[in-house]
Every structure is written in structure tokens, then in C-alpha cells.
Design an enzyme around this catalytic site. Structure first.
Site, PDB file in Angstrom:
ATOM      1  N   SER A 459       0.868  -1.181   0.000  1.00  0.00           N
ATOM      2  CA  SER A 459       0.000   0.000   0.000  1.00  0.00           C
ATOM      3  C   SER A 459       0.903   1.228   0.000  1.00  0.00           C
ATOM      4  CB  SER A 459      -0.879   0.006   1.245  1.00  0.00           C
ATOM      5  OG  SER A 459      -1.614  -1.188   1.314  1.00  0.00           O
ATOM      6  N   CYS A 684      -7.382  -0.903   7.240  1.00  0.00           N
ATOM      7  CA  CYS A 684      -6.248  -1.439   6.473  1.00  0.00           C
ATOM      8  C   CYS A 684      -5.362  -2.320   7.356  1.00  0.00           C
ATOM      9  CB  CYS A 684      -5.418  -0.304   5.889  1.00  0.00           C
ATOM     10  SG  CYS A 684      -4.019  -0.924   4.941  1.00  0.00           S
ATOM     11  N   ASP A 724      -8.672  -2.204   2.785  1.00  0.00           N
ATOM     12  CA  ASP A 724      -7.451  -2.557   2.052  1.00  0.00           C
ATOM     13  C   ASP A 724      -6.740  -3.556   2.962  1.00  0.00           C
ATOM     14  OD1 ASP A 724      -5.229  -2.588   0.395  1.00  0.00           O
ATOM     15  OD2 ASP A 724      -4.358  -0.765   1.231  1.00  0.00           O
ATOM     16  N   TRP A 726      -5.036  -7.595   3.816  1.00  0.00           N
ATOM     17  CA  TRP A 726      -4.289  -8.667   3.164  1.00  0.00           C
ATOM     18  C   TRP A 726      -3.879  -9.734   4.157  1.00  0.00           C
ATOM     19  CZ3 TRP A 726      -2.344  -3.618   3.702  1.00  0.00           C
ATOM     20  CH2 TRP A 726      -1.287  -3.457   4.614  1.00  0.00           C
TER      21      TRP A 726
HETATM   22  C1  LIG Z   1      -2.977  -5.315  -1.428  1.00  0.00           C
HETATM   23  C2  LIG Z   1      -1.804  -5.603  -0.542  1.00  0.00           C
HETATM   24  C3  LIG Z   1      -1.166  -4.589   0.125  1.00  0.00           C
HETATM   25  C4  LIG Z   1      -0.089  -4.853   0.968  1.00  0.00           C
HETATM   26  N1  LIG Z   1       0.527  -3.835   1.611  1.00  0.00           N
HETATM   27  C5  LIG Z   1       1.564  -4.079   2.429  1.00  0.00           C
HETATM   28  C6  LIG Z   1       2.226  -3.008   3.108  1.00  0.00           C
HETATM   29  O1  LIG Z   1       1.904  -1.838   2.953  1.00  0.00           O
HETATM   30  N2  LIG Z   1       3.245  -3.330   3.937  1.00  0.00           N
HETATM   31  C7  LIG Z   1       3.644  -4.618   4.129  1.00  0.00           C
HETATM   32  O2  LIG Z   1       4.578  -4.838   4.895  1.00  0.00           O
HETATM   33  N3  LIG Z   1       3.038  -5.645   3.484  1.00  0.00           N
HETATM   34  C8  LIG Z   1       2.039  -5.407   2.628  1.00  0.00           C
HETATM   35  N4  LIG Z   1       1.448  -6.445   1.953  1.00  0.00           N
HETATM   36  C9  LIG Z   1       2.042  -7.808   2.063  1.00  0.00           C
HETATM   37  C10 LIG Z   1       3.124  -7.962   0.961  1.00  0.00           C
HETATM   38  O3  LIG Z   1       2.544  -7.950  -0.320  1.00  0.00           O
HETATM   39  C11 LIG Z   1       3.911  -9.275   1.074  1.00  0.00           C
HETATM   40  O4  LIG Z   1       3.001 -10.335   1.089  1.00  0.00           O
HETATM   41  C12 LIG Z   1       4.768  -9.352   2.302  1.00  0.00           C
HETATM   42  O5  LIG Z   1       5.643  -8.235   2.361  1.00  0.00           O
HETATM   43  C13 LIG Z   1       5.630 -10.622   2.288  1.00  0.00           C
HETATM   44  O6  LIG Z   1       6.397 -10.633   1.109  1.00  0.00           O
HETATM   45  P1  LIG Z   1       7.783 -11.390   1.024  1.00  0.00           P
HETATM   46  O7  LIG Z   1       8.165 -11.514  -0.428  1.00  0.00           O
HETATM   47  O8  LIG Z   1       8.779 -10.768   1.923  1.00  0.00           O
HETATM   48  O9  LIG Z   1       7.455 -12.814   1.596  1.00  0.00           O
HETATM   49  P2  LIG Z   1       7.208 -14.142   0.749  1.00  0.00           P
HETATM   50  O10 LIG Z   1       8.499 -14.711   0.299  1.00  0.00           O
HETATM   51  O11 LIG Z   1       6.183 -13.849  -0.272  1.00  0.00           O
HETATM   52  O12 LIG Z   1       6.618 -15.068   1.869  1.00  0.00           O
HETATM   53  C14 LIG Z   1       5.294 -14.887   2.269  1.00  0.00           C
HETATM   54  C15 LIG Z   1       4.700 -16.241   2.548  1.00  0.00           C
HETATM   55  O13 LIG Z   1       5.291 -16.766   3.723  1.00  0.00           O
HETATM   56  C16 LIG Z   1       4.341 -17.517   4.452  1.00  0.00           C
HETATM   57  N5  LIG Z   1       4.268 -16.968   5.815  1.00  0.00           N
HETATM   58  C17 LIG Z   1       4.198 -15.672   6.171  1.00  0.00           C
HETATM   59  N6  LIG Z   1       4.225 -15.546   7.508  1.00  0.00           N
HETATM   60  C18 LIG Z   1       4.307 -16.782   8.002  1.00  0.00           C
HETATM   61  C19 LIG Z   1       4.362 -17.306   9.306  1.00  0.00           C
HETATM   62  N7  LIG Z   1       4.352 -16.518  10.364  1.00  0.00           N
HETATM   63  N8  LIG Z   1       4.425 -18.646   9.447  1.00  0.00           N
HETATM   64  C20 LIG Z   1       4.447 -19.443   8.379  1.00  0.00           C
HETATM   65  N9  LIG Z   1       4.391 -19.004   7.114  1.00  0.00           N
HETATM   66  C21 LIG Z   1       4.321 -17.700   6.928  1.00  0.00           C
HETATM   67  C22 LIG Z   1       3.016 -17.377   3.731  1.00  0.00           C
HETATM   68  O14 LIG Z   1       2.861 -18.513   2.919  1.00  0.00           O
HETATM   69  C23 LIG Z   1       3.216 -16.170   2.851  1.00  0.00           C
HETATM   70  O15 LIG Z   1       2.469 -16.232   1.691  1.00  0.00           O
HETATM   71  C24 LIG Z   1       0.360  -6.183   1.136  1.00  0.00           C
HETATM   72  C25 LIG Z   1      -0.294  -7.213   0.453  1.00  0.00           C
HETATM   73  C26 LIG Z   1      -1.352  -6.940  -0.379  1.00  0.00           C
HETATM   74  C27 LIG Z   1      -2.024  -8.065  -1.111  1.00  0.00           C
HETATM   75  N1  LIG Z   2      -3.143 -13.368   7.929  1.00  0.00           N
HETATM   76  C1  LIG Z   2      -2.584 -13.502   9.129  1.00  0.00           C
HETATM   77  O1  LIG Z   2      -2.704 -14.507   9.789  1.00  0.00           O
HETATM   78  C2  LIG Z   2      -1.763 -12.392   9.679  1.00  0.00           C
HETATM   79  C3  LIG Z   2      -1.496 -12.262  11.041  1.00  0.00           C
HETATM   80  C4  LIG Z   2      -0.698 -11.218  11.478  1.00  0.00           C
HETATM   81  C5  LIG Z   2      -0.176 -10.344  10.572  1.00  0.00           C
HETATM   82  N2  LIG Z   2      -0.478 -10.505   9.253  1.00  0.00           N
HETATM   83  C6  LIG Z   2       0.026  -9.635   8.268  1.00  0.00           C
HETATM   84  O2  LIG Z   2       1.010  -8.783   8.726  1.00  0.00           O
HETATM   85  C7  LIG Z   2       0.592  -7.450   8.409  1.00  0.00           C
HETATM   86  C8  LIG Z   2       1.323  -6.451   9.196  1.00  0.00           C
HETATM   87  O3  LIG Z   2       1.429  -6.833  10.445  1.00  0.00           O
HETATM   88  P1  LIG Z   2       2.327  -5.943  11.326  1.00  0.00           P
HETATM   89  O4  LIG Z   2       3.534  -6.758  11.643  1.00  0.00           O
HETATM   90  O5  LIG Z   2       2.482  -4.622  10.775  1.00  0.00           O
HETATM   91  O6  LIG Z   2       1.381  -5.823  12.580  1.00  0.00           O
HETATM   92  P2  LIG Z   2       1.755  -6.225  14.031  1.00  0.00           P
HETATM   93  O7  LIG Z   2       2.894  -5.374  14.441  1.00  0.00           O
HETATM   94  O8  LIG Z   2       1.874  -7.690  14.137  1.00  0.00           O
HETATM   95  O9  LIG Z   2       0.443  -5.793  14.786  1.00  0.00           O
HETATM   96  C9  LIG Z   2       0.121  -4.432  15.008  1.00  0.00           C
HETATM   97  C10 LIG Z   2      -0.740  -4.329  16.219  1.00  0.00           C
HETATM   98  O10 LIG Z   2      -1.971  -4.993  15.978  1.00  0.00           O
HETATM   99  C11 LIG Z   2      -2.225  -5.830  17.095  1.00  0.00           C
HETATM  100  N3  LIG Z   2      -3.115  -6.918  16.785  1.00  0.00           N
HETATM  101  C12 LIG Z   2      -2.847  -8.229  16.685  1.00  0.00           C
HETATM  102  N4  LIG Z   2      -3.980  -8.912  16.470  1.00  0.00           N
HETATM  103  C13 LIG Z   2      -4.974  -8.009  16.431  1.00  0.00           C
HETATM  104  C14 LIG Z   2      -6.376  -8.112  16.254  1.00  0.00           C
HETATM  105  N5  LIG Z   2      -6.986  -9.280  16.066  1.00  0.00           N
HETATM  106  N6  LIG Z   2      -7.098  -6.987  16.287  1.00  0.00           N
HETATM  107  C15 LIG Z   2      -6.509  -5.793  16.457  1.00  0.00           C
HETATM  108  N7  LIG Z   2      -5.208  -5.640  16.656  1.00  0.00           N
HETATM  109  C16 LIG Z   2      -4.429  -6.739  16.617  1.00  0.00           C
HETATM  110  C17 LIG Z   2      -0.859  -6.270  17.529  1.00  0.00           C
HETATM  111  O11 LIG Z   2      -0.917  -6.751  18.864  1.00  0.00           O
HETATM  112  P3  LIG Z   2      -0.152  -8.032  19.408  1.00  0.00           P
HETATM  113  O12 LIG Z   2       0.869  -7.501  20.354  1.00  0.00           O
HETATM  114  O13 LIG Z   2      -1.211  -8.826  20.102  1.00  0.00           O
HETATM  115  O14 LIG Z   2       0.480  -8.751  18.267  1.00  0.00           O
HETATM  116  C18 LIG Z   2      -0.101  -4.975  17.428  1.00  0.00           C
HETATM  117  O15 LIG Z   2      -0.331  -4.169  18.534  1.00  0.00           O
HETATM  118  C19 LIG Z   2      -0.841  -7.533   8.606  1.00  0.00           C
HETATM  119  O16 LIG Z   2      -1.532  -6.468   8.229  1.00  0.00           O
HETATM  120  C20 LIG Z   2      -1.084  -8.788   7.818  1.00  0.00           C
HETATM  121  O17 LIG Z   2      -0.930  -8.631   6.476  1.00  0.00           O
HETATM  122  C21 LIG Z   2      -1.258 -11.492   8.795  1.00  0.00           C
END
Ligand SMILES: Cc1cc2nc3c(=O)[nH]c(=O)nc-3n(C[C@H](O)[C@H](O)[C@H](O)COP(=O)(O)OP(=O)(O)OC[C@H]3O[C@@H](n4cnc5c(N)ncnc54)[C@H](O)[C@@H]3O)c2cc1C
Ligand SMILES: NC(=O)c1ccc[n+]([C@@H]2O[C@H](COP(=O)([O-])OP(=O)(O)OC[C@H]3O[C@@H](n4cnc5c(N)ncnc54)[C@H](OP(=O)(O)O)[C@@H]3O)[C@@H](O)[C@H]2O)c1
Ligand SMILES: Cc1cc2nc3c(=O)[nH]c(=O)nc-3n(C[C@H](O)[C@H](O)[C@H](O)COP(=O)(O)O)c2cc1C
Length: 726
Positions: A459, A684, A724, A726
Site C-alpha cells: 500500500s 487497512c 485494504d 491482506w
Molecule cells: C494489497 C496488498 C497490500 C499490501 N501492503 C503491504 C504493506 O503496505 N506493507 C507490508 O509490509 N506488506 C504489505 N502487503 C504484504 C506484501 O505484499 C507481502 O506479502 C509481504 O511483504 C511478504 O512478502 P515477502 O516476499 O517478503 O514474503 P514471501 O516470500 O512472499 O513469503 C510470504 C509467505 O510466507 C508464508 N508466511 C508468512 N508468515 C508466516 C508465518 N508466520 N508462518 C508461516 N508461514 C508464513 C506465507 O505462505 C506467505 O504467503 C500487502 C499485500 C497486499 C495483497
Molecule cells: N493473515 C494472518 O494470519 C496475519 C497475522 C498477522 C499479521 N499478518 C500480516 O502482517 C501485516 C502487518 O502486520 P504488522 O507486523 O504490521 O502488525 P503487528 O505489528 O503484528 O500488529 C500491530 C498491532 O496490531 C495488534 N493486533 C494483533 N492482532 C490483532 C487483532 N486481532 N485486532 C486488532 N489488533 C491486533 C498487535 O498486537 P499483538 O501484540 O497482540 O500482536 C499490534 O499491537 C498484517 O496487516 C497482515 O498482512 C497477517
């Protein structure tokens, strides 16, 4: 001619200084022999249009194109980030391997569908369609879906009585409108009289699209077989590509990692998803003040690039694979000596398989820039690799088990996040360094098996009104521990898994900051962590500009996430963590407007403006409070109309607070802003937990303590509640 690259070495102690060169030489001799007929070839015409889609050769008329192809099956994909496209190809290949039936694999954007009614009964259309946005079609399927709303067929017909179709919908149950596009497509086609074969397939990315597909496909193939009277077992295993080595290639015409065909041609193509722009990284820095995690701020220059953006749009960033993974895979496959040989690839059946990158190219470029070798392997990949392992070997037994047994795959492969190189090593032995007999995997099969390396989206965190010449992103660096998933001796010596793109950005930041006095916090990485490294200078050192700045391939993707035009309308923005990213752009938009109106209307110009409220959450104020200094500046410029409310979740001795609790506590103010003053609400960040909980609270607030689902839906319909996530 398909090329078998051999032999492979399965050795955990990489690099194995003595053994590898020997294997490399053997491989080189073998490869030369295998490829000898084409040695006299020079570089011919360049194939493919880049990592994207081939234009149809039979014009845009879909029915005609299908007829001209002589095929009975068309696999049509609606895909944004490649999953549906890959699945459509997988499906087409399986039609061929089961029934000997070749399919037309089609991007709907390349065709017109007003002759859909002319498709005869003996053809079947298989739709593989993802849902994006908030229940919306992917960009490449949007026109097709729009056409089906009010179809006008060129023959004048109003029904599709002859049409037979199959649908596999891709989605994620985390989102409100699960598989909405696949479901809508099914309903539209049925309403037009078309007949679906088999059940509507639905893949949930939150769990496993692959497992859903595997569970669905048996019934679907049965229905397809019956309808087209196909015979199983007619198939012969065929490669997708012919690969030729071009020893006399003019290196200036060889794609060494350039992402589009235009990159080596005199081209005036605008930047876009098929042609990223090499943008200078003007600045980058660590955003977190403390803690174990990293969050990168990156500013990309777009001056004179022809690129434009709005606050709320997304930036596509094209990563490369880390050096360590490229080296390990090349080594495991035994390709060391041939990695820089120039190869050309031609699809044997262009309707079924496209070369997914520009050619001629090299193996090094393919593994570094074009294929996603850094991701966890799929169950289907295990199954496909099994046939290349020696018969009766333990490696084959394991690969077959992982490919056929969902549970074994989950506990032994998926849970450990094994990458392709790790999978091959693990299949071959228990992790003890050894020099066991190598086995070979044909290179063309690897290209067919491994998905393309896709851009990741961010974003945009800036406004063109304040920063017309640059685009900012806020990226939290992905690093997760394998140990927490139960690391065992066999998997790998590496404790952490690193996200491809975010660690590339982190690596760039550490390079940029090397000259800066403050130390990048990544040095706080635990001793066990070995941060990945990248070839940041890029192909032909093109990513290293004469100005000393690194370049990164990017493109802008338009979104519908937009502020109301009138600043008098109140705005509520909910964005914990990196969810705050687009709101920095929104606030900058309002700051630019405020500066302009103050110039013309004087210091009281913002009096009638609505409140701009930001609900931000993070762990602690001294750890990961993003842009806290900037908010104070912006609040001053916006005459106090902009307010930030913070929820801290990990402050020692204090209860966890989340943004939704703040909203709930402010219910009167929030209700007034939305219901009485016609305000806009934006959410978001995390789709799974946060966004759902925030919506729950909003539902209650707009429903005045009751279930306000109808009110919430109305807000969404009027674009006054936008997500927005993800
Ligand atoms: C519309 C949109 C907007 C976004 N905006 C932002 C933004 O503003 N800032 C931002 O930081 N990211 C944003 N993202 C997320 C971003 O696109 C990437 O998905 C993210 O940065 C990870 O990319 P990467 O290539 O580093 O990881 P990748 O190599 O793509 O690895 C990601 C994969 O690792 C796996 N994975 C992730 N976490 C774990 C976990 N804890 N345990 C096990 N498996 C896991 C999942 O399979 C995931 O698909 C956005 C995504 C979308 C779709
Ligand atoms: N799809 C998933 O399972 C998943 C989960 C986490 C993050 N993400 C991805 O990581 C992105 C960025 O994460 P980030 O690292 O910037 O955030 P982050 O630092 O992990 O979290 C930001 C804040 O949100 C809080 N939070 C956690 N769960 C919440 C909930 N259910 N409702 C409201 N607040 C909550 C966190 O608290 P805590 O101290 O409790 O963590 C922290 O204070 C997310 O937007 C998402 O794309 C995905
Ligand atoms: C920004 C974004 C929005 C999404 N919106 C929806 C949605 O509204 N409904 C749904 O079922 N899935 C949604 N998804 C999940 C995708 O459909 C799913 O990840 C799919 O596998 C992507 O396929 P593709 O890679 O071919 O684009 C969304 C995914 C993203 C990244």
C-alpha cells in the site's frame, strides 16, 4: 528436444569444494552431448512477450480461436497474483496427461466473448477464477465478468444452451465475499442456460487451495471424461518445452534477469505489470525504534518515468531470489558448470504452455529472477518429482508418499516450510552430508513445476501532492521461525524462513545505511540467523545506477481505496501495524490541500473541515510506533483536525489494548461522524483477525447497539466503508 540436465548432487555441506567441480564437468560434458544438435544455432528471434501472456494468434474472437486451435477444452483463468493462472496450466497439463487432450489456456483479457453462444456441445470451458478486492474480479477477468452482466451475442442469441463449463473458484474464507467471482460466474452462466459439469470447486487460500483442488478434481475429471467421451491412459508423458543451448549467442540479446521483453528492445512501453520500471531507491531506513523485528521505509524515484499514482494505490515490487537459495538449488541439481550457458526455450504446444520469462536466457537468471524457488513446495511438486528419483530408492518412496498422503506432506514438508532445494536434499537422505548417487531432473520439467516469481504489492505510503516524484512504502520484514513449528534434524540447518521481497528491501536498506552513522537494527538478529543476501546490482549491473543509487523494478497498481473529495466529510482510518501505510498517503493528501487553501483563504480555511481520525495500534510506543514524529507535524498543519488514537498491546505491566477497543470506547463520537455527518471509514492491514473485529465493533456502533449488518452493507455499497486488507 528436451534437455536432461544431470547429474544432481545431494549434499548438505554446500559448497562441496572437491566434489562439485567434478560433477559440474561431468554435467557440462553430458549437457553438451545432450544439446549438441543445436550447437550451430545462433540466437534467433526472441520468444515470448515476457513473464506474462502471449497474445492470441487467431484474433480476439474466442469461439473462432478455440475452433482454430482444434482443441476441445479451454482453461480460462482470472488471476491477479498467479495462483489461478498456475492452476489453469496444471489442470490443462493433467487433461493432457490423463486423456491425451491438449487444451487452450486463455487469458480472458486477450479475447472477446460475444461469440460464446457459438461454442458447440463438444467443447468444454474450464474457468479457474480468483476473487480480489472486496469480492471483485481480477483485472484480467473484469471485462469478461462485465460482459456477462448484459451479454449481447453477435448472432443475436440470448442463451448459451450449448455451452458446457467447469469452474474452480479461488478465494480466502478470511474475506467476506468468499469466492464471490467464481460463484457469480457460475450463477450467470447457469442463468444463461449453460450447463456446469461436476461440482463448483472452491479453493480457500487461508487453509490450502491446493488441497481443495486435489479433493475436487477427481469428480471434475470424471464429469469431463463422460461428457467428452475421453479415454484415460491414452497419454504419453511429454515435456512442455524444447530447450536448445546457444553457444554462439550474442550476449546483448540474452535476458539475464530483465523482467520484460522490452527491456532489451528499443521500446516505449509504459511501465505496468508486464513491464516494471527500474526506479532508483532515493532513500530507505529502519522504522522500528527497537525490538527484534524490522520495518523498512523505502522511497522510490519516479521522475521522468511516466509513472503516476494516487494515495491509496498499490506498488508492485519485483523481488529477486536470495543468493544462498540460488546457489543451493543450482548445486543440488548439479547445474553449476552450465549455469551461465545461454539457452532458448520453445513451447512444444504454445496453447498449453508458455515460456514464463523472456528468452534466450540462462539458468542462473531463471533461478535468480524468474522462478519462485524460495517458496514452500507444493504437494503436486512432490508427486511430480517422484518419477525422476531412482526406482526403488528411498527418495522415490518419500516423494511418492508426500505427493499422495496429505497428512505426511503436512507434517514432513509443509510444516517445515521446505523449499525446492531442501525438499530434494531431504528426499535423498536424512540430512547427513553424503555423496550418494545423484539423480537427474529434466530442466524443462523444473520450469513447468516451479511457479513464476511474482511481484509483491505494498500500500503506497505517500501522496503525489506532497511527493510528485517519489513513491513511499512501509514494509514489515517477514522472518518466521521454523523452530516454533517443531524443527527436526532432517529438515535444514536454518532456523528462520525469510520473506523474499521484504528481506531484499532490508538488504538494500542495510547497503544504503552502511554509510549512515546509525546502525541498522538488523544487526540485532539473533546469532542463529543468517540474513539472506541478494545480487543487488542486478542483471548487467543495471540495478546500480551511475548516480550510486540502487534500482528496484516496480509498477503501480491502481486501486479504489480513495478519500472523499470534500475535506468537510469526516474520515476515520483504522490501521494498526503496517496497516497504517496508506493512511500516511491520505493524510499527506489533506496536508497538501490544507497548505493550498490556507494560501488562498487564509489561516481559518480549515474551519469547516471534518475530523480526520487515525486509530493506530502497535506493541509499544518505544518499539514500533510508526511515523509518530510525522503525525505531530501533520496535526499542526491540519489545525488539530487530525487526531491519532493509539492502542498499545505489549506495554509491560499494562493490559493489551487493540484498536477496536478504542473505537468501542469512542462509540458516540464514531457514530456521530459516520451516521450523522456522513463520514467515511477505512480499515487497512490484517484481514484475518483485526479487520473482522473492527467490522464487528462498527456493525454494533452503526446499529446503535443492535446488529447493524444492513447499515454496514449500505456503507460498503456507497464506498463509505472501504477495506485494504491482506
Ligand atoms: C494489497 C496488498 C497490500 C499490501 N501492503 C503491504 C504493506 O503496505 N506493507 C507490508 O509490509 N506488506 C504489505 N502487503 C504484504 C506484501 O505484499 C507481502 O506479502 C509481504 O511483504 C511478504 O512478502 P515477502 O516476499 O517478503 O514474503 P514471501 O516470500 O512472499 O513469503 C510470504 C509467505 O510466507 C508464508 N508466511 C508468512 N508468515 C508466516 C508465518 N508466520 N508462518 C508461516 N508461514 C508464513 C506465507 O505462505 C506467505 O504467503 C500487502 C499485500 C497486499 C495483497
Ligand atoms: N493473515 C494472518 O494470519 C496475519 C497475522 C498477522 C499479521 N499478518 C500480516 O502482517 C501485516 C502487518 O502486520 P504488522 O507486523 O504490521 O502488525 P503487528 O505489528 O503484528 O500488529 C500491530 C498491532 O496490531 C495488534 N493486533 C494483533 N492482532 C490483532 C487483532 N486481532 N485486532 C486488532 N489488533 C491486533 C498487535 O498486537 P499483538 O501484540 O497482540 O500482536 C499490534 O499491537 C498484517 O496487516 C497482515 O498482512 C497477517
Ligand atoms: C488484496 C486481496 C483481496 C482479496 N479479496 C478476496 C475476496 O474478497 N474474497 C475471496 O474469497 N478471496 C479474496 N482474496 C484471496 C484470493 O482470491 C486468493 O488469495 C487467490 O488464491 C488469489 O489468486 P491469484 O493469485 O490467481 O490472484 C483476496 C486476496 C488479496 C491479496
Amino acid at each position: 528436444m528436451s534437455c536432461i540436465i544431470t547429474p544432481s548432487l545431494f549434499d548438505f555441506s554446500l559448497p562441496n569444494a572437491l566434489f562439485l567441480p567434478l560433477v559440474g564437468i561431468i554435467a557440462a560434458i553430458f549437457l553438451r552431448k545432450t544439446l549438441s544438435p543445436s550447437f550451430k544455432m545462433s540466437v534467433g528471434p526472441i520468444h515470448t512477450s515476457g513473464p506474462c501472456h502471449l497474445a492470441p494468434t487467431a484474433g480476439r474472437d474466442f469461439a473462432k480461436a478455440l475452433e482454430a486451435s482444434g482443441k476441445h477444452i479451454a482453461c480460462i483463468y482470472g488471476s491477479q497474483t498467479g495462483t489461478a493462472e498456475d492452476l489453469a496450466l496444471t489442470l490443462a497439463k493433467e487433461c493432457k496427461s490423463r486423456f491425451g487432450e491438449s487444451s487452450l489456456v486463455a487469458d480472458p483479457d486477450n479475447y472477446d466473448f460475444d461469440t460464446l453462444d457459438e461454442i458447440p456441445k463438444d467443447k468444454v470451458l474450464i474457468f479457474v477464477v480468483a476473487t480480489h478486492g472486496e469480492g471483485e474480479p481480477t483485472e484480467n477477468a473484469a471485462d469478461f465478468m462485465e460482459f456477462l452482466n448484459e451479454p449481447s451475442f453477435s448472432s443475436g442469441a440470448t442463451t448459451l444452451d450449448n455451452l458446457h463449463y467447469i469452474i474452480f473458484a479461488l478465494g480466502n474464507r478470511t474475506y467476506e465475499h468468499f469466492c464471490a467471482v467464481g460463484r457469480q460466474l457460475d450463477a450467470k452462466l447457469t442463468a444463461l442456460g449453460a450447463k456446469r459439469l461436476g461440482a463448483l470447486g472452491e479453493g480457500d487460500a487461508d487453509k490450502s487451495t491446493e488441497e481443495d483442488y486435489l479433493a475436487w478434481k477427481a469428480g471434475m475429471f470424471q464429469a469431463l471424461r463422460q461428457h467428452l467421451a475421453l479415454e484415460e491412459g491414452r497419454a504419453v508423458d511429454q515435456p512442455d518445452f524444447e530447450i536448445d543451448e546457444l553457444p554462439n549467442a550474442d550476449i546483448s540479446s540474452v535476458y539475464l534477469g530483465e523482467l520484460s521483453r522490452g527491456a532489451l528492445l528499443p521500446s516505449s512501453e509504459l511501465s505496468g505489470p508486464k513491464n516494471p520500471h527500474l526506479a532508483p531507491l532515493l532513500s530507505s531506513r529502519e522504522l522500528y525504534a527497537a525490538g527484534e523485528r524490522n520495518c523498512v521505509f523505502a522511497e522510490f524515484g519516479i521522475k521522468n518515468s511516466g509513472m503516476h499514482y494516487e494515495a491509496g494505490d498499490h506498488l508492485g515490487i519485483w523481488p529477486m531470489n536470495p543468493n544462498e537459495e540460488v546457489e543451493r538449488l543450482i548445486s543440488v541439481l548439479g547445474f553449476d558448470q552450465r549455469r551461465h550457458a545461454v539457452i532458448d526455450m520453445v513451447p512444444l504446444d504454445p496453447a498449453l504452455a508458455k515460456v514464463p520469462f523472456p528468452t534466450p536466457t540462462t539458468m542462473d537468471a531463471i533461478f535468480r529472477h524468474y522462478l519462485d524457488i524460495n517458496a514452500t513446495v507444493s504437494r503436486q511438486t512432490c508427486a511430480a518429482l517422484a518419477r525422476w528419483a531412482p526406482e526403488e530408492s528411498e527418495a522415490r518412496r518419500r516423494l511418492v508418499r508426500w505427493g499422495s498422503d496429505k497428512g505426511a506432506f503436512h507434517t514432513e514438508v509443509a510444516q517445515h516450510h521446505l523449499k525446492l532445494s531442501e525438499l530434494i536434499m531431504y528426499a535423498n537422505n536424512e540430512g547427513v552430508p553424503s555423496q550418494r548417487a545423484p539423480w537427474s531432473i529434466p530442466f524443462d520439467r523444473l520450469v513447468s513445476l516451479v511457479p513464476r516469481l511474482q511481484p509483491r504489492y505494498y500500500s503506497i505510503s505517500s501522496s503525489p501532492r506532497l511527493f510528485p516524484d517519489s513513491i513511499h512504502v512501509t514494509a514489515v520484514v517477514l522472518k518466521y521461525s521454523r523452530e516454533s513449528l517443531g524443527r527436526t534434524a532432517h529438515t535444514t540447518s536454518e532456523t528462520f524462513v525469510y520473506g523474499t521481497t521484504t528481506n531484499y528491501l532490508l538488504g538494500l536498506t542495510s547497503k544504503v545505511e552502511m554509510e549512515a552513522p546509525q546502525q541498522l537494527r538488523s544487526t540485532k538478529d539473533t546469532a542463529e540467523a543468517r540474513l539472506p543476501t541478494y545480487n543487488m546490482a542486478g542483471p548487467r549491473d543495471k540495478y546500480l545506477g551511475g548516480d550510486g543509487l540502487f534500482r528496484v523494478p516496480i509498477h503501480v497498481r491502481k486501486s479504489t481505496f480513495r478519500l472523499p473529495t470534500s475535506p468537510t466529510v469526516p474520515v476515520i482510518m483504522v490501521g494498526p501495524g503496517t496497516g497504517v501505510a496508506p493512511f500516511r498517503g491520505f493524510i499527506q493528501d489533506r496536508v497538501a490541500l490544507a497548505r493550498a487553501v490556507k494560501k488562498t483563504e487564509g489561516p481559518k480555511a480549515l474551519k469547516a473541515w471534518g475530523d480526520i481520525l487515525l486509530y493506530f495500534g502497535c506493541r509499544a510506543p518505544d518499539i514500533d510506533y510508526l511515523y509518530s514524529d510525522e503525525w505531530q507535524e501533520y496535526a499542526k498543519e491540519l489545525d488539530g483536525k487530525f487526531k491519532v488514537y493509539t492502542a498499545f498491546s505489549r506495554v509491560l505491566g499494562k493490559d493489551k489494548v487493540y484498536v477496536q477497543q478504542l473505537l468501542s470506547g469512542h462509540r458516540e463520537m464514531v457514530r456521530k461522524a459516520i451516521v450523522d455527518d456522513g463520514g467515511y471509514v477505512y480499515i487497512c492491514g490484517d484481514a484475518k483477525g483485526m479487520a473482522k473485529s473492527v467490522e464487528d465493533v462498527l456493525r454494533n456502533i452503526v446499529g446503535d447497539g443492535q446488529d447493524g449488518e444492513a447499515e454496514l452493507q449500505l456503507l460498503k455499497k456507497k464506498k463509505r466503508l472501504q477495506l485494504d486488507v491482506w
